[in-house]
Design an enzyme around this catalytic site. Structure first.
Site, short mmCIF file in Angstrom:
data_model
loop_
_atom_site.label_atom_id
_atom_site.label_comp_id
_atom_site.label_asym_id
_atom_site.label_seq_id
_atom_site.Cartn_x
_atom_site.Cartn_y
_atom_site.Cartn_z
CE LYS A 1 -4.36 -3.10 2.85
NZ LYS A 1 -5.26 -2.34 1.96
NE ARG B 1 -20.67 -6.91 -45.94
CZ ARG B 1 -20.20 -6.75 -47.17
NH1 ARG B 1 -19.69 -5.58 -47.52
NH2 ARG B 1 -20.22 -7.75 -48.02
CG ASN C 1 -3.20 -4.62 -0.46
OD1 ASN C 1 -3.98 -4.78 0.46
ND2 ASN C 1 -2.61 -3.46 -0.71
CB SER D 1 -0.87 -0.02 1.25
OG SER D 1 -1.32 1.27 1.55
#
Lengths: 377, 377, 377, 377
Positions: free
Chosen positions: D274, D307, D276, D268
């Site tokens: 942290k 088409r 993650n 982070s």
């Protein structure tokens, strides 16, 4: 999710008996009955008990689902209250044999497959009917020259038979995709480990599948939702095939083009001279519901860990709506095609604005029709 | 599109009376009545005739919509058969005054706005109830410290009040967006030129809007579907706001987190110890229907020339489903929040695994709660 | 997400400079610069330091984003590596003043608003240009009678002016909706509590907004994504308005209808006589991307707790694609309308197949045009 | 549609070389070369001429696509300007042999299949790698007990091996579905009748398919888009399978659960502690793009008559984005799984909060793992 007002307009009335509350209740009961019988097959329940449980389940299928719906709110699905009703209805010493070893999701997922199977039969029949009409039109107009329109501009010659063959090929492919969707039982218990039937788990699942005429998946798919997604995708592709044909009909039926006309077109509330291609218009509208619904089912695939905390529940309304709208779209297209009037003179007239009186170069147009017809023979 | 079995689970039972067949029939009849009165206002119909027509319309609202639905299939919408029924019910020399100057789309589009208005009232009330609960929780837990989780990893301290305030802000914004959606009459006749009421067209439209309490749009929007798309988008955003809160509840209610718990959680059919956050789970599932339905409505915006040949019809099931599922999602979230139990001890405990015993730095958490509460006062 | 091969075809080349890698890098740097200056405004950073930091940020905007992209993979977003680069580039004792108090999401969300603002300016200009052409056409053809087509069947008379006015109303409404979208800074720090700037949090946010010319939202919206959803919806509705007009152009340009023709139509690789309405065709195609992308953004609203673990990241490609495709669709439509050739004789001819020689009843067609033109004057 | 800034984050860098401008140009050139050779096979072009044309096509593949893109705008696709370039590059008396008999759509559709084939190889490899990791984890943790979580509440015991086996089954199924998608040439000429190669049309198509290693579809599918829709759906289902696994990883990696951890988690910008699960988070985000993109492709199925006037063009950006995002999602999931750290102690600890010290009832958990591993052996 039925509507007396709207279902006929969108052609859903034929399908909704397979997907309505009563059909779901019947499917849930059929699953509980099959589970009891499957347990009996491997000796976990005595045959007589299983028979009594199954009979109660069968009887329950015809009851009013209203109370069940109200009771289901607290659990987020109707299985626990249904099991309570079944247990109250069997002999007191048979209660243990009701819902033996199963978790709610086993019953609901498998019931969904039964509901889907019945709805798919209706859808397949409508798709088949539409494709048959295409084949008839292709045969009848194998050599009816018309102008091909690319980007909606007149381009070069083709035949109406070639166009109709292309329509039929799309519908036939879509029908084959739907036929190929494997409808499998889900049976795993609370964690998917078949713990409640140990050591007979795989045998119970196999017997359960045989009882219901569904596939034994060989595993638990409680949070591996690829099967549901495959089904949704096949329905979405079928709607796309229907939308293609119905769009073309609406375009060819334009006043200025005038090459086809629905035998039973709608009248306008104010304009008596109009001849609206209503069946094709409503087929388009029904089919247009599909892409969003498929997206909803795909977005619900990441069911958390051992049971989706929302994604699982999100499948039910989307899948039901998808079955209904696909069946409706196919039905309305079949209605449109059944007595579609083809104006071969108008086709020639429109083609001549492009080519004058010269013989149109139709290339392999006839071969394309023959190839299509031979492929379905 | 009602279901006794599924509507309670998805919280739709509160909304469906505003969107079901009977509600649509009532709305269609109210529109025809208002049209007669509006024509009377400008002198195109004598007052007494208009009154008699309006009375018949009012009476018709209570009839069974089943026959109407069957008759509607041929036209692709129920207006022409309804007009036939109304003309058969009025005095023979009043028939000219029924549906005066209008086209089917005028009646159906305007009726859709009446249906939407009633459904929006239910939805707004459920959203309001959910937001009120958030405000109550924010006030009660203004200073309840908890750990913020970013990417679902514990990060830094915050308060539950701040989280609840954020929930409430999203719900309030969504409610305001829904309030701001302008519901306008559509009146234009076959081509949108108001030819049938010339030279009183704009005056009739204005009176028509006043009769129904809807906006006079100042123009014809028969194939300018931005208004419908705005409504669909506002419903989609409301579902997103509901999904945000209900997802957070499900996450905080996880066994390992244990910071909130639904007062009336669902029971499992096999696992008695579980306490499922069923209201939040089903709110998520109801809200998850919205993105696909919004896409369907947006994809239907290109209505061809002076009336969509499929796109117009495609709006009805999608919009009805969107109203129902938004109301259901909001209702289930309100149910979840009403007696949500907050475990402040668990919040502290979880926070301490991160911060230990140090005083958490809560920044402006309290100010954020105060700002939210002041904004709603 | 640029393509030299495809961007011109879909009209995106005008927008992509506002949304490409360099534009994102510039926006990220502008945000970091504004943050430093905002902190200086409230006294958290000395003015000279803030100035030096801001200068470094400005210089960084012009660097090659390739290395940044590679470094960003490990974090899932480019902010941390960018901050590292900025810290390496400032004086050693200024490093503390870079990214002061902020979290990655603050910077990325705010940068997204800058990117959106620039792209919206391009989109608005293209929409405006298209609507101006509609106004010109409506004025020129105020009284040019044509046949209205409902369900693509000839119905009753109208004027081309009325049709063009309806087109313009839809485009103008869509433009107003886009103008009304509020672009607000996001600033909250790791948990949204503004803890890093305490007790100056709200003052920093206010100064930050003023520096960037964005709105101060008065709160943290890190996981209340209604603002992003509103933006996506407004883009989706704009695409719908574009799709409506371009669909009508394609239909009116059909060989058999022949009422309009693009001044600069595309040629076919095989069919020299064709005159394809390519700008309208590609406008339709660009606009058709929108419903699915809006659904993606709506489905990403439930960002978990204090930062979405996937939903947040899912917004970036969808929102960027939506900005690009909306700008492209509007541009291609403007191209189509700029020199759209209207064949009033063909309109009369087609109308007469319906009405013969009788004078068409045009109702309030002229009033509708006047109302539209007056509303824009 | 490449981005140096964003492609690494979403794992797309591995796929985009197969789908970028240069890849498309190479594919278009390869198709033109194969067409010349196929015409030579049936005697429509002399071998030496075909060889010279093919050589020029091959050389053209390496040129800069920028000018081609600019020139393509007027036609709405790059084929006509490419053919002009090729004709300018061959000997003057070979020009007739370039693009012999074909229409733009033949070349573009077939080139799209080549692009898809290359991208699918990358996607398949990433899916395979992810599934292999699941198999390794399932084998290693065949008997590692953990608590099953249903609706994110602790429920009953299972094993991590069972969970990983379920992940692998979903990924393997998705890979098989992708493998089963039939990639066929499109060859039909302006109207799909193969007129330009008459009477050798089917033989040319067959040779053309053989030259490119693609399937001969036996028909023209220029406006029967079921094949494109099948491809899109298979990609969507693959994304769903990826999303399922990555969602589970994010949930198990929650701080409070702590049962898995990415070996190389993201940091982070503000919170150093942290860890993650960035690869899983960005896999989720990449996969979340798919449902909307699939809806776009399905909604484009109704290509008008011979088409599509918009629907055809709408497929290109959606399909390209879908290939890129599926490859990116699979890649990021493979990254996450490669060195996923499983904390078996934490699993036991969490399980014991439920079961205490009792031996967990694991049912057929081991059998499920064995069944999965045997199925892949």
């Amino acid at each position: 999710m039925t509507s007396a007002l709207w279902d006929p307009i969108f052609g859903r009335s034929h399908v909704t008996p397979s997907t309505d509350d009563q059909a779901w209740l019947a499917a849930l009961c059929a699953v509980e009955a099959a589970l009891a019988r499957a347990c009996a097959d491997v000796g976990l329940i005595e045959p007589a008990v299983a028979r009594r449980v199954a009979d109660v389940c069968t009887a329950q299928a015809g009851t009013d689902p209203t109370a069940l719906g109200a009771a289901a709110q607290a659990d987020g699905n109707p299985v626990r209250p249904l099991v309570q009703e079944l247990r109250a209805a069997v002999r007191p010493d048979d209660t243990w044999a009701v819902h033996f070893g199963a978790t709610s999701q086993d019953v609901l997922d498998t019931a969904a497959m039964l509901v889907a199977r019945d709805a798919l039969a209706v859808i397949a029949s409508a798709l088949q009917s539409a494709a048959d009409s295409c084949a008839r039109l292709a045969a009848e107009h194998r050599d009816t020259a018309m102008v091909a329109r690319t980007l909606l501009q007149q381009a070069v010659p083709t035949t109406f038979g070639t166009l109709a063959a292309g329509w039929g090929e799309g519908l036939d492919r879509a029908g084959q995709k739907l036929d190929a969707v494997q409808l499998a039982v889900q049976l795993g218990g609370g964690a998917g480990t078949l713990a409640g039937w140990y050591p007979h788990g795989p045998a119970v699942r196999s017997a359960f599948a045989a009882e219901l005429g569904l596939t034994d998946p060989g595993t638990s798919w409680h949070t591996e939702r690829g099967r549901i997604a495959d089904l949704a995708c096949a329905l979405g592709v079928a709607c796309g095939a229907v939308a293609k044909v119905s769009t073309d009909i609406v375009l060819l039926a334009q006043t200025e083009v005038g090459e086809v006309r629905e035998g039973a077109g709608g009248e306008s509330s104010t304009m008596a001279h109009k001849h609206n291609p209503i069946a094709a218009v409503t087929a388009r509208a029904a089919a247009a519901q599909a892409p969003g619904l498929v997206a909803t089912v795909l977005a619900a695939m990441p069911a958390e860990l051992q049971r989706g905390a929302g994604p699982w529940h999100a499948e039910w309304p989307a899948l039901t709506a998808l079955l209904n709208t696909t069946g409706g779209a196919a039905r309305r297209l079949a209605d449109s095609l059944t007595d579609l009037q083809v104006d071969a003179d108008a086709m020639v007239r429109n083609l001549r604005t492009l080519t004058g009186l010269a013989e149109p170069d139709l290339g392999h147009a006839g071969d394309i029709v023959d190839h299509f017809l031979k492929g379905r023979a």
